[in-house]
Design an enzyme around this catalytic site. Structure first.
Site, PDB file in Angstrom:
ATOM      1  CE1 TYR A 180      -3.849  -2.475   5.166  1.00 53.76           C
ATOM      2  CE2 TYR A 180      -2.962  -0.362   4.457  1.00 53.76           C
ATOM      3  CZ  TYR A 180      -3.574  -1.570   4.167  1.00 53.76           C
ATOM      4  OH  TYR A 180      -3.904  -1.865   2.861  1.00 53.76           O
TER       5      TYR A 180
ATOM      6  CB  SER B  74      -0.893   0.022   1.238  1.00 50.66           C
ATOM      7  OG  SER B  74      -1.551   1.258   1.368  1.00 50.66           O
TER       8      SER B  74
END
Length: 320
Positions: A227, A214
């Site tokens: 995350y 990401s």
């Protein structure tokens, strides 16, 4: 005249026989958060011998058979394992690779019905697919998944590590369980699947691994310390895996999506959407198919055979 025609047929036959594992395909998404927060959980920064698309080889082989009456050796379709493939980016990747002629194992954690639908769509394209329910953060499940693909098709050529979750909250409020859940699935899961795949690929001296990280792993994001850490870890891990696998012709790359259109982004509301789009230079969301196209290129194209250890952002310019 007869001599010229015969020579032309022979040349065509030789050309097709030399195709081997060549692929003629063209290259063609930030997955939404599990919460209403407008941040980067909506962001999914999710071989020198190349693989062939069966439809391309079939078409040329058929042409030669019709003109010469001789059979052409069959070129096997690449075998691909896609984790977290029942919906979103993973689904788009599985469908893209299935449409390209691959044999696809569709992994899922809980969405069995959705995974079966993906499998049926691949078969409708003329491809082959099987589903496998399993938690990629568990070593036994990963070993069983790889064994399922090998039992069905004899090998594994490509692995796409897409499975991931978010457990978003500010750092000062984050529970250790929220940290552990995200690290276990998003990072340890990638480690386990890559390790298992590498053992198989090293023996055949060929393979491609694409890990979905990401943009958050590159630039961070408020409320996503777990995350961001996991996705940054995936990037560093992949670079090391690429160095270790290079001598055995194993390519390892990372795809880092930004905001990708989904059911969640559709529910954000007009004001929130304006704020999000204002952070994207291109001024729009990406589509799951955007990510799938890049993954397909890295997984199958001969033009990607010299690419390894790279992290590709596909984010509309957020990380510029």
């Amino acid at each position: 005249m007869a001599t010229t025609v015969a020579a032309t047929k022979l040349t065509s036959l030789k050309a097709v026989k030399k195709l081997g594992f060549r692929e003629i395909r063209q290259v063609r998404q930030w997955s939404p958060l599990q919460s209403a927060m407008p941040h980067f959980g909506m962001l999914r920064c999710g071989s020198r011998q190349s693989f062939a698309t069966s439809t391309v080889v079939k078409a040329q082989a058929t042409a030669v058979e019709q003109s010469t009456g001789e059979a052409v050796p069959k070129v096997e379709s690449p075998v691909v394992v896609v984790t977290g493939a029942s919906r979103g980016i993973g689904k788009a990747i599985a469908l893209s690779l299935g449409k390209a002629g691959c044999k696809v194992l569709v992994n899922y954690a809980r969405s069995a019905k959705e995974a079966e639908e993906v499998s049926k769509q691949i078969e409708a394209y003329g491809g082959q697919a099987i589903t496998f329910g399993g938690d990629v953060s568990k070593e036994a499940d990963v070993e069983a998944m790889m064994k399922t693909a090998i039992d069905a098709w004899g090998t594994i050529d490509v692995v796409v590590n897409n499975a991931g979750i978010t457990r978003d909250t500010l750092l000062i409020r984050m529970k250790k369980s929220q940290w552990d859940e995200v690290i276990d699935l998003n990072l340890t899961g990638v480690f386990l699947c890559t390790q298992a795949a590498t053992k198989i690929m090293m023996k055949k001296r060929k393979g491609r691994i694409i890990n979905i990280a990401s943009v958050v792993g590159l630039i961070g994001n408020i409320g996503q310390a777990n995350y961001a850490a996991a996705k940054a870890g995936v990037i560093g891990f992949s670079k090391t895996a690429a160095r270790e696998g290079a001598s055995r012709n194993i390519n390892v790359n990372v795809v880092c999506p930004g905001f990708i259109a989904s059911d969640m982004t559709a529910k954000l509301g007009e004001d929130m959407e304006k704020k999000i789009l204002g952070t994207i230079p291109l001024g729009r969301y990406g589509q799951p198919e955007d990510v799938a196209g890049l993954v397909e290129f890295l997984a199958l194209s001969p033009a990607a055979s010299y690419i390894t250890g790279q992290a590709f952002t596909i984010d509309g310019g957020i990380a510029i």
